[in-house]
Design an enzyme around this catalytic site. Structure first.
Site, PDB file in Angstrom:
ATOM      1  N   CYS A  72      -6.241  -3.229   0.398  1.00 10.06           N
ATOM      2  CA  CYS A  72      -6.242  -1.843   0.879  1.00 10.06           C
ATOM      3  C   CYS A  72      -6.134  -0.860  -0.296  1.00 10.06           C
ATOM      4  O   CYS A  72      -5.103  -0.810  -0.970  1.00 10.06           O
ATOM      5  CB  CYS A  72      -5.077  -1.687   1.856  1.00 10.06           C
ATOM      6  SG  CYS A  72      -4.591  -0.012   2.225  1.00 10.06           S
ATOM      7  N   CYS A  76      -3.325   1.681  -0.115  1.00 11.82           N
ATOM      8  CA  CYS A  76      -2.042   0.985  -0.334  1.00 11.82           C
ATOM      9  C   CYS A  76      -1.739   0.877  -1.825  1.00 11.82           C
ATOM     10  O   CYS A  76      -0.584   1.000  -2.240  1.00 11.82           O
ATOM     11  CB  CYS A  76      -2.070  -0.413   0.278  1.00 11.82           C
ATOM     12  SG  CYS A  76      -2.297  -0.434   2.061  1.00 11.82           S
TER      13      CYS A  76
END
Length: 105
Positions: free
Chosen positions: A30, A33
């Site tokens: 991600c 993230c």
């Protein structure tokens, strides 16, 4: 340093903590993230001893992500006395996370 939290340790580390707990639900693949990760690490260092700051890899640990309705990552939850008191979805500035912890202290 943010603590690695798993499904096996979540109950003990998060729900039974006597301090506020910030939990970053994330995954290695991600992109957003990876942007939040260093911010969470900084917050962990700043609040060492005052709050617990940890990360849950949702690919390896899906039980509590599902329980708390984490559908998008990164999702950062703040717990106090075992209850969710704040939820941030997506990338936020560091102050958003520190304010959430401060409100729970």
């Amino acid at each position: 340093m943010a603590l690695e939290i798993t499904d096996a340790t979540f109950d003990e580390v998060v729900l039974k903590s006597d301090k506020p707990v910030l939990v970053d639900f994330w995954a290695a693949w991600c992109g957003p993230c990876r942007m939040v990760g260093p911010i969470i690490e900084e917050v962990g260092q700043e609040y060492d001893g005052k709050a617990v700051v940890g990360k849950v890899d949702v690919d390896a640990n899906q039980q509590f992500a599902a329980k708390y309705g984490v559908r998008n990552i990164p999702t950062v939850l703040v717990f106090k006395d075992g209850e969710v008191v704040n939820r941030q979805v997506g990338v936020s500035p560091k102050k958003v996370y520190t304010d959430a912890i401060d409100a729970a202290l």
